[in-house]
Design an enzyme around this catalytic site. Structure first.
Site, PDB file in Angstrom:
ATOM      1  N   ARG A   1      37.882  -4.206 -34.997  1.00 25.62           N
ATOM      2  CA  ARG A   1      37.732  -5.338 -34.904  1.00 25.62           C
ATOM      3  C   ARG A   1      38.843  -6.234 -34.681  1.00 25.62           C
ATOM      4  O   ARG A   1      38.977  -7.193 -34.027  1.00 25.62           O
ATOM      5  CB  ARG A   1      37.140  -5.950 -36.068  1.00 25.62           C
ATOM      6  CG  ARG A   1      36.482  -7.238 -36.232  1.00 25.62           C
ATOM      7  CD  ARG A   1      35.353  -7.790 -35.120  1.00 25.62           C
ATOM      8  NE  ARG A   1      35.068  -9.013 -35.154  1.00 25.62           N
ATOM      9  CZ  ARG A   1      34.171  -9.492 -33.968  1.00 25.62           C
ATOM     10  NH1 ARG A   1      33.874  -8.565 -32.867  1.00 25.62           N
ATOM     11  NH2 ARG A   1      34.211 -10.440 -33.881  1.00 25.62           N
ATOM     12  N   LYS A  38      43.169  -3.979 -46.582  1.00 20.02           N
ATOM     13  CA  LYS A  38      42.962  -3.519 -45.035  1.00 20.02           C
ATOM     14  C   LYS A  38      43.017  -4.703 -44.230  1.00 20.02           C
ATOM     15  O   LYS A  38      43.664  -4.610 -43.239  1.00 20.02           O
ATOM     16  CB  LYS A  38      41.728  -2.844 -45.011  1.00 20.02           C
ATOM     17  CG  LYS A  38      40.947  -2.923 -43.549  1.00 20.02           C
ATOM     18  CD  LYS A  38      39.541  -2.235 -43.644  1.00 20.02           C
ATOM     19  CE  LYS A  38      38.691  -2.586 -42.566  1.00 20.02           C
ATOM     20  NZ  LYS A  38      38.388  -4.188 -42.236  1.00 20.02           N
ATOM     21  N   ASN A  39      42.212  -5.956 -44.733  1.00 17.70           N
ATOM     22  CA  ASN A  39      42.331  -6.818 -43.777  1.00 17.70           C
ATOM     23  C   ASN A  39      43.627  -7.677 -43.564  1.00 17.70           C
ATOM     24  O   ASN A  39      43.787  -8.476 -42.740  1.00 17.70           O
ATOM     25  CB  ASN A  39      40.996  -7.727 -43.926  1.00 17.70           C
ATOM     26  CG  ASN A  39      39.713  -6.908 -43.657  1.00 17.70           C
ATOM     27  OD1 ASN A  39      39.845  -6.187 -42.815  1.00 17.70           O
ATOM     28  ND2 ASN A  39      38.476  -7.498 -44.300  1.00 17.70           N
ATOM     29  N   ASP A  92      31.979  -8.987 -47.895  1.00 15.57           N
ATOM     30  CA  ASP A  92      32.360  -7.454 -47.828  1.00 15.57           C
ATOM     31  C   ASP A  92      31.964  -6.726 -49.458  1.00 15.57           C
ATOM     32  O   ASP A  92      32.203  -5.480 -49.331  1.00 15.57           O
ATOM     33  CB  ASP A  92      33.880  -7.177 -47.333  1.00 15.57           C
ATOM     34  CG  ASP A  92      34.149  -7.941 -46.260  1.00 15.57           C
ATOM     35  OD1 ASP A  92      33.146  -7.907 -45.430  1.00 15.57           O
ATOM     36  OD2 ASP A  92      35.347  -7.798 -45.750  1.00 15.57           O
ATOM     37  N   ARG A 110      28.802 -10.734 -33.154  1.00 13.18           N
ATOM     38  CA  ARG A 110      30.411 -11.073 -33.719  1.00 13.18           C
ATOM     39  C   ARG A 110      30.834 -11.874 -32.751  1.00 13.18           C
ATOM     40  O   ARG A 110      31.691 -11.267 -32.073  1.00 13.18           O
ATOM     41  CB  ARG A 110      30.898  -9.846 -34.278  1.00 13.18           C
ATOM     42  CG  ARG A 110      30.359  -9.108 -35.536  1.00 13.18           C
ATOM     43  CD  ARG A 110      30.901  -8.242 -36.149  1.00 13.18           C
ATOM     44  NE  ARG A 110      32.111  -8.500 -36.918  1.00 13.18           N
ATOM     45  CZ  ARG A 110      32.878  -7.734 -37.622  1.00 13.18           C
ATOM     46  NH1 ARG A 110      32.680  -6.541 -37.482  1.00 13.18           N
ATOM     47  NH2 ARG A 110      34.051  -8.287 -38.091  1.00 13.18           N
ATOM     48  N   PRO A 111      30.619 -13.186 -32.666  1.00 16.28           N
ATOM     49  CA  PRO A 111      31.202 -14.022 -31.569  1.00 16.28           C
ATOM     50  C   PRO A 111      32.645 -14.209 -31.729  1.00 16.28           C
ATOM     51  O   PRO A 111      33.180 -14.032 -32.747  1.00 16.28           O
ATOM     52  CB  PRO A 111      30.425 -15.263 -31.642  1.00 16.28           C
ATOM     53  CG  PRO A 111      30.058 -15.323 -32.980  1.00 16.28           C
ATOM     54  CD  PRO A 111      29.824 -14.094 -33.437  1.00 16.28           C
ATOM     55  N   ILE A 112      33.312 -14.440 -30.527  1.00 12.50           N
ATOM     56  CA  ILE A 112      34.812 -14.793 -30.904  1.00 12.50           C
ATOM     57  C   ILE A 112      35.008 -16.114 -30.137  1.00 12.50           C
ATOM     58  O   ILE A 112      36.286 -16.566 -29.840  1.00 12.50           O
ATOM     59  CB  ILE A 112      35.867 -13.722 -30.200  1.00 12.50           C
ATOM     60  CG1 ILE A 112      35.420 -13.608 -28.683  1.00 12.50           C
ATOM     61  CG2 ILE A 112      35.902 -12.724 -30.980  1.00 12.50           C
ATOM     62  CD1 ILE A 112      36.580 -12.737 -28.124  1.00 12.50           C
ATOM     63  N   ASP A 113      34.024 -17.115 -29.990  1.00 18.33           N
ATOM     64  CA  ASP A 113      33.995 -18.321 -29.461  1.00 18.33           C
ATOM     65  C   ASP A 113      35.202 -19.142 -30.028  1.00 18.33           C
ATOM     66  O   ASP A 113      35.810 -20.055 -29.375  1.00 18.33           O
ATOM     67  CB  ASP A 113      32.728 -19.045 -29.384  1.00 18.33           C
ATOM     68  CG  ASP A 113      32.231 -19.193 -30.666  1.00 18.33           C
ATOM     69  OD1 ASP A 113      31.761 -18.190 -31.495  1.00 18.33           O
ATOM     70  OD2 ASP A 113      32.137 -20.241 -31.354  1.00 18.33           O
ATOM     71  N   GLN A 114      35.410 -18.975 -31.329  1.00 20.15           N
ATOM     72  CA  GLN A 114      36.353 -20.110 -32.254  1.00 20.15           C
ATOM     73  C   GLN A 114      37.775 -19.730 -31.712  1.00 20.15           C
ATOM     74  O   GLN A 114      38.751 -20.496 -31.661  1.00 20.15           O
ATOM     75  CB  GLN A 114      35.981 -19.952 -33.617  1.00 20.15           C
ATOM     76  CG  GLN A 114      34.720 -20.673 -34.020  1.00 20.15           C
ATOM     77  CD  GLN A 114      34.429 -21.917 -33.375  1.00 20.15           C
ATOM     78  OE1 GLN A 114      35.206 -22.876 -33.589  1.00 20.15           O
ATOM     79  NE2 GLN A 114      33.350 -22.250 -32.795  1.00 20.15           N
ATOM     80  N   CYS A 160      32.782  -2.968 -37.195  1.00 20.78           N
ATOM     81  CA  CYS A 160      31.472  -2.623 -37.733  1.00 20.78           C
ATOM     82  C   CYS A 160      30.401  -3.720 -37.002  1.00 20.78           C
ATOM     83  O   CYS A 160      30.715  -4.852 -36.723  1.00 20.78           O
ATOM     84  CB  CYS A 160      31.358  -3.108 -39.383  1.00 20.78           C
ATOM     85  SG  CYS A 160      32.444  -1.877 -40.354  1.00 20.78           S
ATOM     86  N   ARG A 176      37.700   4.151 -42.765  1.00 16.18           N
ATOM     87  CA  ARG A 176      38.201   2.960 -41.852  1.00 16.18           C
ATOM     88  C   ARG A 176      38.659   1.820 -43.016  1.00 16.18           C
ATOM     89  O   ARG A 176      39.808   1.378 -42.661  1.00 16.18           O
ATOM     90  CB  ARG A 176      37.272   2.013 -41.121  1.00 16.18           C
ATOM     91  CG  ARG A 176      36.734   3.105 -39.833  1.00 16.18           C
ATOM     92  CD  ARG A 176      35.920   1.825 -38.920  1.00 16.18           C
ATOM     93  NE  ARG A 176      36.620   0.540 -38.796  1.00 16.18           N
ATOM     94  CZ  ARG A 176      35.659  -0.301 -38.764  1.00 16.18           C
ATOM     95  NH1 ARG A 176      34.636  -0.398 -38.725  1.00 16.18           N
ATOM     96  NH2 ARG A 176      36.423  -1.570 -38.736  1.00 16.18           N
TER      97      ARG A 176
END
Ligand code: EPZ
Length: 420
Positions: A93, A22-23, A305, A122-126, A117, A397
């Protein structure tokens, strides 16, 4: 509403085939936008996240043709739109990968803030730090991330945290950037390597994926190509744990055993019999299993996970096991649901203390996220009597035909439709 109903206590036996990862799929599908050509993606898992992402791709002008042999053809030659639709991607996501890839190829992207999920912030600063360092201007307005760049220029980016998403997103944006982009403290997960391998098949120049330094040299154009997605590490681990919890004997096929080392090591420590071949792992779980302590870590450590599934297994082992979650700040929400089945677990911050003496009995429970759903399935397989699991859409999912695969191993499991 759909539910999964399980009558526990059946020993699992036989062989099960694992689907594509999936990922990896949710990164490789948007990555195909980078190609000015036709990409054929094989071993695609048929899961909800893939379906949602394919819809989002179609909406921006990629022509997606899903074949019934787990193959998806994506023609990105006529992308018409760099703005992803909120409804198509809000639950996924991985929609953030559209940001890096559209920005890299077209110099602009508008993508809704990612969903997926919910287990804490769940930051996206990076991601933003990396794209900005390459020359992009990024604004967040009305729930949309808006990115623009006249040109992206390669640079050195040191990630403050090991992030799968940021590593892949920066890699996608860097394909067409001028010069060399270096990602340091990069994630090493198998799906990072798979995405890099896919891009290289199309003509990208990505080196070092699988180590913590990835170097991407910008190119002029990517062409189409055919690529086969790797097997799903987490689905493999879920079936390994299901075999162990039922005292079963299951061979999990179409896997890469190297990706399973952390799980094999924990199951072996528990005194499970585990053997491997070139593309399979066999788990025999008879006898008393011992409790172990588990700490989640980025790859090659024990995966977050597979943390909820391991908690379910520890309910049925001898002694007390301590689980420490280091990746996500709030990934123990499912434990209240496990307690409905009789689990004896104490949570303190990022640590869960699991008593192996739990007498699990069937109950009505709800999945709180994808892997939480998998943990409930595992606990239900070991519980006495009938368990009904709600919010099955979370499980769908990430797991293809879970009830059919477990059913073929002897589980008493079915999907039912009931009025809400
Ligand atoms: C990926 O999420 C996976 N999802 C997740 O799997 C998985 O749990 C996670 O990696 C960790 O392995 C996909 O690949 C689609 P991260 P991602 O960025 O990329 C912090 C599943 O069940 N962080 O590696 O979103 C973050 O808070 C799903 O299949 C920042 O601080 O995760 C976390 O603590 C759930 N800033 C850590 O890094 C950032 O900009 C790892 O997150 C990004 C992340």
């Amino acid at each position: 509403m759909e539910y999964i109903v399980i009558n526990g206590g059946k020993r699992l036996e036989g062989e099960v085939y694992v689907s594509g990862a999936k990922n990896a799929a949710v990164a490789i599908i948007p990555a195909a936008i980078a190609a000015n050509g036709v990409c054929v993606i094989e071993n695609l898992p048929y899961i909800e996240d893939v379906e949602g992402l394919t819809k989002a791709m179609t909406q921006i002008g990629a022509v997606c043709t899903l074949r019934d042999d787990h193959t998806l053809e994506i023609d990105s030659r006529n992308i018409t739109n760099c703005c992803a639709d909120y409804e198509s991607v809000r639950k996924i996501r991985a929609s953030y990968y559209l940001l890096g890839v559209l920005l890299g190829r077209f110099g602009q992207a508008e993508v809704p803030m990612p969903g997926g999920c919910n287990f804490g912030v769940r930051p996206i600063d990076q991601h933003i730090k990396g794209l900005t360092a390459m020359g992009a201007t990024i604004n967040i307005e009305h729930g949309m991330i808006k990115a623009r760049a006249d040109r992206l220029v390669g640079t050195n980016i040191f990630l403050d945290v090991v992030s799968v998403g940021a590593t892949i997103n920066i890699m996608l944006a860097a394909i067409y950037a001028e010069g060399v982009t270096v990602i340091e403290n990069a994630a090493k997960e198998p799906h990072v390597v798979d995405t890099a391998n896919f891009l290289n098949i199309l003509g990208a120049r990505v080196k070092g994926a699988g180590t913590d330094v990835i170097r991407i040299t910008g190119v002029q154009e990517l062409h189409g190509g055919t690529y086969t997605i790797i097997p799903d590490q987490i689905e493999s681990g879920t079936y390994m744990i299901a075999a162990a919890v039922t005292g079963g004997d299951v061979t999990i096929r179409n896997i890469i055993p190297k990706h399973m080392e952390s799980v094999i090591s924990k199951l072996s420590e528990m005194k499970c019999q585990v053997s491997t071949g070139s593309d399979y792992v066999r788990v025999q779980g008879g006898g008393d299993l011992r409790s172990v302590n588990v700490k989640t870590m980025p790859y090659p450590g024990y995966p977050t996970d597979l943390q909820p599934q391991m908690t379910a297994l520890l309910c049925k082992t001898k002694g007390t096991g301590i689980l420490t979650e280091t990746v996500w700040e709030n990934r123990f929400q499912y434990i209240n649901e496990l307690k409905r089945l009789g689990a004896n677990i104490k949570v303190d911050g990022r640590t869960a203390v699991v008593s192996g003496d739990s007498n699990l009995t069937g109950a009505q429970v709800n999945a709180t996220d994808l892997r939480a759903g998998a943990a409930l399935v595992i606990a239900a397989l070991a519980a006495k009597g009938e368990t009904t699991i709600g919010n099955v859409r979370y499980i769908d999912r990430g797991y293809e035909r879970i009830e059919q695969k477990l059913g073929s191993l002897g589980a008493d499991i079915r999907r039912v439709h009931r009025e809400a």
